[in-house]
Design an enzyme around this catalytic site. Structure first.
Site, PDB file in Angstrom:
ATOM      1  N   GLU A   1      -4.385   6.605  -2.065  1.00  0.00           N
ATOM      2  CA  GLU A   1      -4.038   5.110  -2.294  1.00  0.00           C
ATOM      3  C   GLU A   1      -4.737   4.682  -3.412  1.00  0.00           C
ATOM      4  O   GLU A   1      -5.907   4.052  -3.483  1.00  0.00           O
ATOM      5  CB  GLU A   1      -4.537   4.364  -0.972  1.00  0.00           C
ATOM      6  CG  GLU A   1      -4.436   2.747  -0.991  1.00  0.00           C
ATOM      7  CD  GLU A   1      -4.909   2.174   0.334  1.00  0.00           C
ATOM      8  OE1 GLU A   1      -5.012   1.032   0.202  1.00  0.00           O
ATOM      9  OE2 GLU A   1      -5.372   3.046   1.229  1.00  0.00           O
TER      10      GLU A   1
ATOM     11  N   LYS B   1       0.309   5.992  -1.377  1.00  0.00           N
ATOM     12  CA  LYS B   1       0.111   4.786  -0.712  1.00  0.00           C
ATOM     13  C   LYS B   1      -0.274   3.751  -1.758  1.00  0.00           C
ATOM     14  O   LYS B   1      -1.513   3.542  -1.960  1.00  0.00           O
ATOM     15  CB  LYS B   1      -0.874   4.730   0.460  1.00  0.00           C
ATOM     16  CG  LYS B   1      -0.792   3.164   1.048  1.00  0.00           C
ATOM     17  CD  LYS B   1      -1.928   3.318   2.097  1.00  0.00           C
ATOM     18  CE  LYS B   1      -2.017   1.810   2.846  1.00  0.00           C
ATOM     19  NZ  LYS B   1      -2.922   1.773   4.049  1.00  0.00           N
TER      20      LYS B   1
END
Length: 342
Positions: free
Chosen positions: A179, A221
């Site tokens: 992420e 992500k």
């Protein structure tokens, strides 16, 4: 090549289910306390447990969720009927995962930029998490944006941390969610957001490859490409155009799924943008384009619950509705509800 490849491939296939996405329920105690406080809810071990139990025991939600990211505290919590939360998720066919990055610290010789901590004991923690039934993990690194930020030093340091984390995960048979979040805070245009996001993704994937990470066995992500909060709100078609173009330029086709974070957008904005991204991609994307939302899934339900057991059913209906709408958006099949058309 890790001996755990079949396990990793199975986990990724489940997370990338074509009609489902991932719930991020991994708020740290300070973060969930802040969100509770805004609604007048006391943050105690019991209210946090009750909230997480409410979410995962929502009837029908397994139809729309492939995975749930948990916070460490949740691993020892139980649902209202006494089942361990991890066991309850597994019983529903929802893959349980865990947030593993820890606090951020200042990066020396930068303008207030930070790097996430938690690598020192990560290998041992990964093995222990897998033994407890967790199949994937998440590490978040953030990037401030201005005319001069993020600095090359901050991009490099955070990319290296993400790559080392992902390698530790795969070595232990745990799928890494990578992420890299370009923060929405600030006054910058969507064009600047695209420029920064592309630069960050290029460096992150270079580091992942250098670390030996198997791209087919990870989840990306990232943020959607938007303008900063003070830079104005771009319509969904513009968000879709810049987001898809940026991903096509910077994300290898080997990555199976991109699960976008909502990053400060409202629930309605995040859904509309996700739907527009899927419509714009329209067969050109080599990866799934899905969601891994926190507030954009939980917000309306938390407001409906307000910490009261009597509101449980209403809150679960609100949560199920958000999950259903985002599952449709993930397929490019979302239709705005009447109150959202304005």
């Amino acid at each position: 090549m890790t001996d755990h490849l079949p396990l990793l491939e199975d986990t990724v296939a489940r997370l990338a289910h074509p009609q489902r996405g991932i719930l991020a329920a991994d708020e740290s105690e300070p973060t969930i306390t802040k969100r509770f406080a805004a609604l007048g809810i006391a943050s105690t071990p019991e209210t946090r447990r009750a909230w997480r139990s409410l979410l995962i025991t929502t009837p029908g939600v397994a139809e729309y969720l492939s995975g749930v990211i948990l916070f460490e505290e949740t691993l020892d919590q139980r649902t209202d009927d006494g089942s361990p939360i991890v066991d309850a998720l597994n019983a529903l066919g929802i893959v349980p995962g865990i947030k593993v990055d820890r606090r951020t610290v200042a990066l020396p010789f930068t303008e207030g930029e930070k790097v996430s901590q938690g690598l020192d004991d990560l290998g041992a923690r990964m093995a222990a998490y897998r033994e407890r039934g967790l199949r994937f993990a998440k590490w978040r690194s953030t990037f401030k944006v201005s005319d001069s930020l993020p600095s090359p030093r901050a991009i490099h340091a955070n990319a290296e941390a993400l790559a080392r984390y992902a390698a530790h995960c795969q070595q232990e048979g745990v799928v890494p969610i990578v992420e890299p979040e370009v923060l929405i805070d600030g006054d910058y245009s969507i064009e600047r957001g695209a420029e920064v996001t592309e630069a960050v993704l290029h460096r992150v994937f270079a580091a992942l490859v250098e670390a030996g990470v198997i791209l087919e066995a990870m989840v990306l992500k990232p943020n959607m490409v938007v303008a900063g909060k003070a830079g104005g709100t771009a319509p969904p078609d513009r968000v879709a155009e810049f987001t898809v173009r940026t991903c096509l330029r910077a994300v290898p086709a080997a990555v199976p799924t991109i699960n976008f974070l909502s990053g400060g957008q409202s629930a309605a904005e995040a859904t509309a943008n996700l739907d527009a991204i899927n419509r714009h991609a329209d067969g050109r994307a080599p990866w799934a384009l899905s969601f891994s939302f926190a507030r954009a899934l939980q917000g309306p339900a938390m407001a409906a619950w307000a910490g009261q057991a009597s509101n449980r059913e209403t809150a679960q209906e609100a949560f199920l509705d958000r999950a259903r709408q985002n599952a449709r958006a993930r397929q490019g099949r979302w239709t705005p509800e009447p109150e959202q058309v304005s």
